[in-house]
Design a protein around this motif. Sequence first.
Motif, PDB file in Angstrom:
ATOM      1  N   GLN A 148      -3.876   4.858   5.569  1.00  0.00           N
ATOM      2  CA  GLN A 148      -3.170   4.726   4.299  1.00  0.00           C
ATOM      3  C   GLN A 148      -3.543   3.423   3.607  1.00  0.00           C
ATOM      4  OE1 GLN A 148       1.023   5.482   5.139  1.00  0.00           O
ATOM      5  NE2 GLN A 148       0.571   7.615   5.674  1.00  0.00           N
ATOM      6  N   GLN A 185       3.960   9.434   2.894  1.00  0.00           N
ATOM      7  CA  GLN A 185       2.653   9.084   2.328  1.00  0.00           C
ATOM      8  C   GLN A 185       1.511   9.891   2.957  1.00  0.00           C
ATOM      9  OE1 GLN A 185       3.604   4.383   1.360  1.00  0.00           O
ATOM     10  NE2 GLN A 185       2.099   4.821   2.884  1.00  0.00           N
ATOM     11  N   GLU A 231       8.549   6.520   5.673  1.00  0.00           N
ATOM     12  CA  GLU A 231       7.603   6.236   4.588  1.00  0.00           C
ATOM     13  C   GLU A 231       6.180   6.625   4.980  1.00  0.00           C
ATOM     14  OE1 GLU A 231       6.069   2.202   2.631  1.00  0.00           O
ATOM     15  OE2 GLU A 231       8.166   2.661   2.101  1.00  0.00           O
TER      16      GLU A 231
END
Length: 136
Positions: free
Chosen positions: A61, A74, A70
């Motif tokens: 990421q 993502q 989170e």
Amino acid sequence: MNRTGRFLISQKPYAVDLDSLRITPRGTNGHRYYDGRINAVWFRRRNGVTVACTGTLWDFQDTEPANGREFLEQHTDGRYGGDCDGRWDGERYWGAQHPKTIEEHLALLRPMLAAYPAIPDGFDGWWTFHAVRSTA
């Protein structure tokens, strides 16, 4: 990934240990990114037989996720699925070769398969790469 309260094996859902997120910062040619890995369990069908699996979901990421939730939100590329470390079909085990690791896997996978499709204690689910429809 999207969180759903419904278990549909066709949507290849995962239950995850949100506290197990491991992040390693990496970088090449001035670009910084984050290698994230989180422990997961899932059910799949193999040759018509339901199996319980344990392993890891991983993703690279561009922004560092603050927590497991989170990281999953993502994580949008599900083409590789989870990396399976151990699998139990009710008769046979596939996975690790170290006896202690086999025992740990089976301590999780045996009751998981017996309680299909319940989420094992300590895991949050269900998470899927499929779009989640509202039931309202």
